[in-house]
Design a protein around this motif. Structure first.
Motif, PDB file in Angstrom:
ATOM      1  N   VAL A  51      32.642  47.796  43.848  1.00 20.45           N
ATOM      2  CA  VAL A  51      32.413  47.288  45.204  1.00 20.45           C
ATOM      3  C   VAL A  51      31.068  46.579  45.288  1.00 20.45           C
ATOM      4  O   VAL A  51      30.967  45.466  45.826  1.00 20.45           O
ATOM      5  CB  VAL A  51      32.503  48.445  46.231  1.00 20.45           C
ATOM      6  N   VAL A  52      30.026  47.203  44.747  1.00 16.37           N
ATOM      7  CA  VAL A  52      28.688  46.589  44.765  1.00 16.37           C
ATOM      8  C   VAL A  52      28.699  45.272  43.987  1.00 16.37           C
ATOM      9  O   VAL A  52      28.129  44.269  44.419  1.00 16.37           O
ATOM     10  CB  VAL A  52      27.635  47.561  44.196  1.00 16.37           C
ATOM     11  N   GLY A  53      29.364  45.276  42.828  1.00 17.85           N
ATOM     12  CA  GLY A  53      29.439  44.053  42.028  1.00 17.85           C
ATOM     13  C   GLY A  53      30.155  42.923  42.740  1.00 17.85           C
ATOM     14  O   GLY A  53      29.745  41.757  42.660  1.00 17.85           O
ATOM     15  N   LEU A  54      31.239  43.245  43.445  1.00 24.63           N
ATOM     16  CA  LEU A  54      31.975  42.210  44.175  1.00 24.63           C
ATOM     17  C   LEU A  54      31.181  41.677  45.358  1.00 24.63           C
ATOM     18  O   LEU A  54      31.322  40.503  45.725  1.00 24.63           O
ATOM     19  CB  LEU A  54      33.320  42.762  44.650  1.00 24.63           C
ATOM     20  N   ILE A  55      30.358  42.526  45.966  1.00 24.38           N
ATOM     21  CA  ILE A  55      29.573  42.089  47.127  1.00 24.38           C
ATOM     22  C   ILE A  55      28.376  41.230  46.708  1.00 24.38           C
ATOM     23  O   ILE A  55      28.106  40.189  47.298  1.00 24.38           O
ATOM     24  CB  ILE A  55      29.095  43.305  47.953  1.00 24.38           C
ATOM     25  N   PHE A  56      27.660  41.659  45.658  1.00 24.43           N
ATOM     26  CA  PHE A  56      26.384  41.021  45.329  1.00 24.43           C
ATOM     27  C   PHE A  56      26.442  39.978  44.213  1.00 24.43           C
ATOM     28  O   PHE A  56      25.511  39.198  44.060  1.00 24.43           O
ATOM     29  CB  PHE A  56      25.338  42.086  44.955  1.00 24.43           C
ATOM     30  N   PHE A  57      27.499  39.943  43.427  1.00 21.92           N
ATOM     31  CA  PHE A  57      27.572  39.001  42.294  1.00 21.92           C
ATOM     32  C   PHE A  57      28.804  38.128  42.432  1.00 21.92           C
ATOM     33  O   PHE A  57      29.874  38.579  42.839  1.00 21.92           O
ATOM     34  CB  PHE A  57      27.617  39.759  40.962  1.00 21.92           C
ATOM     35  N   SER A  58      28.647  36.861  42.027  1.00 27.96           N
ATOM     36  CA  SER A  58      29.772  35.936  42.133  1.00 27.96           C
ATOM     37  C   SER A  58      30.547  35.824  40.817  1.00 27.96           C
ATOM     38  O   SER A  58      31.726  35.521  40.823  1.00 27.96           O
ATOM     39  CB  SER A  58      29.277  34.559  42.581  1.00 27.96           C
ATOM     40  N   GLY A  59      29.894  36.068  39.694  1.00 27.82           N
ATOM     41  CA  GLY A  59      30.565  35.938  38.407  1.00 27.82           C
ATOM     42  C   GLY A  59      31.161  37.247  37.922  1.00 27.82           C
ATOM     43  O   GLY A  59      30.795  38.342  38.358  1.00 27.82           O
TER      44      GLY A  59
END
Length: 98
Positions: A51-59
């Motif tokens: 969830v954090v990765g999908l929110i804060f990172f685009s790649g």
């Protein structure tokens, strides 16, 4: 140092209750709780990392790294917490039986 005045069978029973490894000595209830905590913590940490990765990172690489880092952190926390909580649950159950 072992108390040699006690019967050997009592000493053997106490020794069977411990699990050891390089630098690690734990009771069987601690080891069992720790393994359960590692599994739960890794799954929860991985989901939170996703969830954090999908929110804060685009790649995709950022999402994967965040997921792995959070899963490892969750597994570490879960292992420590599980090893701490499991023996206390076992003691509470045995005290209630008395």
């Amino acid at each position: 140092m072992a108390d040699l005045s006690r019967p050997k069978t009592e000493l053997e029973q106490e020794a069977e209750g411990f699990t050891g490894g390089p630098g690690v000595v734990a009771s069987k209830s601690q080891a069992h709780g720790s393994l359960g905590g590692i599994g739960v913590g890794a799954i929860a940490g991985g989901l939170l990392g996703l969830v954090v990765g999908l929110i804060f990172f685009s790649g995709a690489l950022g999402v994967i790294i965040a997921t792995v880092v959070f899963a490892v952190g969750g597994a570490t926390f879960g292992g420590v917490a599980g090893g701490f909580v499991a023996p206390r649950r076992k003691l509470e159950g045995s005290e209630a039986d008395r």
